[in-house]
Design a protein around this motif. Sequence first.
Motif: not given
Length: 140
Positions: A91, A95, A110, A112-113, A115-116
């Motif tokens: 992360e 960032e 990515t 986003q991927e 974290k989700s």
Amino acid sequence: MRSVFAFPAGERAETVASLDRHLPAQRDPWTVEGNLYIEIDDEQTGYLFSDWDSDDVAALEAAVGHRPTWAVQIDISGRIDGTREVHRLVELLLENGGVATDDYSAHPWTLQEIKSGALNGGLGFFDFRAHRELHHELPE
């Protein structure tokens, strides 16, 4: 040892400065609690991509838009789970954009991927448990 490669957006010097800031008084390698070993690798003077499958390099190039010339290599000790530590470090590294790869899938992830909790081929990022189950492997 398990490995993750982060390909941060931006300049190599910015990433080195960030690692120096967050992991002070160390380098070559930087470490996290003696369980994550972090180095910068490149093709010109190092071994980046030397043992990668050409399809994996192509997927990375497509995700980044060019062939990266350097990466942050994170080696994770088998003595620990490492999931929390790897996620925190990735992360930080991603960032401002970029992607990361792991030993378990050829997918360039990515932030986003990651974290989700997205899945690719039934696996999440650094998902060694699911990889073991899918491939009926013994624990490391």
